[in-house]
Scaffold this active site. Structure first.
Site, PDB file in Angstrom:
ATOM      1  N   SER A 144      52.356  34.367  45.684  1.00 28.52           N
ATOM      2  CA  SER A 144      51.884  34.074  47.037  1.00 28.52           C
ATOM      3  C   SER A 144      53.023  34.344  48.019  1.00 28.52           C
ATOM      4  O   SER A 144      54.200  34.283  47.647  1.00 28.52           O
ATOM      5  CB  SER A 144      51.491  32.593  47.123  1.00 28.52           C
ATOM      6  OG  SER A 144      51.434  32.174  48.471  1.00 28.52           O
ATOM      7  N   TYR A 167      53.488  24.155  45.273  1.00 28.23           N
ATOM      8  CA  TYR A 167      53.117  25.577  45.333  1.00 28.23           C
ATOM      9  C   TYR A 167      54.344  26.439  45.627  1.00 28.23           C
ATOM     10  O   TYR A 167      54.521  27.506  45.029  1.00 28.23           O
ATOM     11  CB  TYR A 167      52.064  25.754  46.423  1.00 28.23           C
ATOM     12  CG  TYR A 167      51.211  27.010  46.314  1.00 28.23           C
ATOM     13  CD1 TYR A 167      50.339  27.188  45.241  1.00 28.23           C
ATOM     14  CD2 TYR A 167      51.242  27.996  47.299  1.00 28.23           C
ATOM     15  CE1 TYR A 167      49.532  28.317  45.153  1.00 28.23           C
ATOM     16  CE2 TYR A 167      50.435  29.124  47.226  1.00 28.23           C
ATOM     17  CZ  TYR A 167      49.575  29.284  46.142  1.00 28.23           C
ATOM     18  OH  TYR A 167      48.781  30.397  46.059  1.00 28.23           O
TER      19      TYR A 167
HETATM   20  N1  LIG Z   1      43.065  31.878  47.633  1.00 26.95           N
HETATM   21  C1  LIG Z   1      44.203  32.097  48.290  1.00 26.95           C
HETATM   22  O1  LIG Z   1      44.304  31.933  49.532  1.00 26.95           O
HETATM   23  C2  LIG Z   1      45.420  32.578  47.553  1.00 26.95           C
HETATM   24  C3  LIG Z   1      46.486  33.113  48.265  1.00 26.95           C
HETATM   25  C4  LIG Z   1      47.621  33.524  47.578  1.00 26.95           C
HETATM   26  C5  LIG Z   1      47.666  33.402  46.197  1.00 26.95           C
HETATM   27  N2  LIG Z   1      46.622  32.881  45.529  1.00 26.95           N
HETATM   28  C6  LIG Z   1      46.729  32.742  44.065  1.00 26.95           C
HETATM   29  O2  LIG Z   1      45.727  33.511  43.436  1.00 26.95           O
HETATM   30  C7  LIG Z   1      45.279  32.838  42.250  1.00 26.95           C
HETATM   31  C8  LIG Z   1      43.757  32.671  42.302  1.00 26.95           C
HETATM   32  O3  LIG Z   1      43.387  31.937  43.451  1.00 26.95           O
HETATM   33  P1  LIG Z   1      41.833  31.628  43.741  1.00 26.95           P
HETATM   34  O4  LIG Z   1      41.741  31.258  45.164  1.00 26.95           O
HETATM   35  O5  LIG Z   1      40.990  32.727  43.182  1.00 26.95           O
HETATM   36  O6  LIG Z   1      41.647  30.292  42.850  1.00 26.95           O
HETATM   37  P2  LIG Z   1      40.292  29.646  42.293  1.00 26.95           P
HETATM   38  O7  LIG Z   1      40.531  28.178  42.177  1.00 26.95           O
HETATM   39  O8  LIG Z   1      39.090  30.127  43.051  1.00 26.95           O
HETATM   40  O9  LIG Z   1      40.179  30.264  40.816  1.00 26.95           O
HETATM   41  C9  LIG Z   1      41.085  29.941  39.805  1.00 26.95           C
HETATM   42  C10 LIG Z   1      40.383  29.969  38.448  1.00 26.95           C
HETATM   43  O10 LIG Z   1      41.359  29.592  37.465  1.00 26.95           O
HETATM   44  C11 LIG Z   1      40.693  28.816  36.462  1.00 26.95           C
HETATM   45  N3  LIG Z   1      41.700  28.009  35.778  1.00 26.95           N
HETATM   46  C12 LIG Z   1      42.334  26.884  36.233  1.00 26.95           C
HETATM   47  N4  LIG Z   1      43.179  26.429  35.294  1.00 26.95           N
HETATM   48  C13 LIG Z   1      43.103  27.273  34.241  1.00 26.95           C
HETATM   49  C14 LIG Z   1      43.738  27.309  32.972  1.00 26.95           C
HETATM   50  N5  LIG Z   1      44.623  26.366  32.598  1.00 26.95           N
HETATM   51  N6  LIG Z   1      43.431  28.324  32.123  1.00 26.95           N
HETATM   52  C15 LIG Z   1      42.517  29.272  32.478  1.00 26.95           C
HETATM   53  N7  LIG Z   1      41.873  29.275  33.666  1.00 26.95           N
HETATM   54  C16 LIG Z   1      42.160  28.291  34.527  1.00 26.95           C
HETATM   55  C17 LIG Z   1      39.680  27.990  37.255  1.00 26.95           C
HETATM   56  O11 LIG Z   1      38.635  27.513  36.398  1.00 26.95           O
HETATM   57  C18 LIG Z   1      39.207  28.984  38.321  1.00 26.95           C
HETATM   58  O12 LIG Z   1      38.028  29.683  37.910  1.00 26.95           O
HETATM   59  C19 LIG Z   1      46.059  31.522  42.180  1.00 26.95           C
HETATM   60  O13 LIG Z   1      47.193  31.687  41.346  1.00 26.95           O
HETATM   61  C20 LIG Z   1      46.493  31.300  43.601  1.00 26.95           C
HETATM   62  O14 LIG Z   1      47.661  30.554  43.697  1.00 26.95           O
HETATM   63  C21 LIG Z   1      45.494  32.480  46.161  1.00 26.95           C
END
Ligand SMILES: NC(=O)c1ccc[n+]([C@@H]2O[C@H](COP(=O)([O-])OP(=O)(O)OC[C@H]3O[C@@H](n4cnc5c(N)ncnc54)[C@H](O)[C@@H]3O)[C@@H](O)[C@H]2O)c1
Length: 255
Positions: A144, A167
């Protein structure tokens, strides 16, 4: 981007970014092993793919070595090889997301264990597979912009949201772990890079979006589809010699 004949594991496949990555990688010709902790959400993904022979959905947990090993073995058994993976899981406990002074030592440590610890374990197991089998393997970790820059707390003013301290620790450490593992696996065909998105649209309140978007160049907060191009590039042979890097995709927010 051409991903023909590649087999890729997508962890967190049922999430906001994961679903988009699965769709784009399938369209680029890859076989996909979609992995998530949520069995229910995986069933929805599986139903969408019907009898697609290039798609396999399996429940898996990146905080359990045996679970990761089972996923890797299932990918190889079904498709005959394994060429890369994307870790886009977002593990967190129920107290995640509190303001700095409200975060307890226990919650800080638990969230680091689940998220950074899980990413460490998945990276270790992928590298082990690639080194032992001498396979060419590209791993992409989702980091991120908040692993690179200090938060702009003023954009959250008047909302229940904040930029959690866990985070910052997790996502910055994850980028450095990518450098560490790249150096450690020198001589192998394993490579790891990270992608660092800015904020992703998810129904946030308009005053917050206006403040956030002011720091950007054109679009402001992005959609999942804006992130996938860089991920497909890193998974493809076009990036064969890109190693240990972090790609920021944020419409200029962090500049
Ligand atoms: N959404 C944002 O604004 C954003 C911005 C920058 C970075 N990110 C990063 O991108 C990634 C995805 O974000 P997102 O918004 O799609 O999240 P999200 O919560 O929509 O999806 C994450 C998925 O990971 C699964 N999960 C959680 N723990 C797990 C585990 N131990 N083993 C396997 N699966 C597991 C959950 O069931 C979920 O389906 C994250 O690492 C987040 O930090 C997101």
């Amino acid at each position: 981007m051409n991903l023909n004949n590649k087999t890729l594991i997508i962890i967190g496949a049922a999430g906001r970014l994961g679903r988009e990555i699965v769709g784009a990688a399938l369209e680029s010709g890859a076989n996909i092993v979609a992995v998530d902790q949520s069995e229910q959400a995986l069933q929805v993904l599986q139903a969408k793919q019907g009898n697609n022979k290039g798609f396999l959905a399996i429940e898996g947990d990146i905080t359990q070595a045996a679970s990761i090993q089972r996923v890797i073995a299932a990918a190889v058994a079904k498709f005959g090889s394994l060429d890369g993976a994307v870790n886009t899981a977002y593990p967190r406990n129920d107290n995640y997301g509190r303001s700095f002074f409200d975060v307890t030592y226990e919650d800080f440590c638990e969230n680091l264990s689940l998220h950074l610890g899980g990413y460490f374990l998945f990276m270790q197991q992928c590298a082990k597979y690639a080194v032992e089998t001498q396979a060419r393997f590209s791993l992409v970790n989702m980091s991120s912009i908040y692993g690179v820059m200090a938060p702009r707390f003023e954009v959250y003013a008047g909302t229940p949201m904040t930029m959690p301290v866990e985070y910052a620790a997790i996502k910055s450490a994850l980028q450095h772990l990518g450098s560490y593992v790249s150096a450690y696996t020198k001589g192998s065909k394993f490579r790891v890079n990270s992608v660092s998105p800015g904020g992703i649209l998810a129904g946030q309140d308009q005053a917050f979006l206006d403040r956030y978007n002011n720091y950007c160049r054109e679009k402001g907060m992005l959609e999942p589809k804006d992130i996938v191009g860089a991920i497909l590039f890193l998974l493809s042979d076009a990036s064969e010699f890109v190693v240990g890097q972090n790609f920021i995709i944020d419409d200029g927010f962090s500049l």
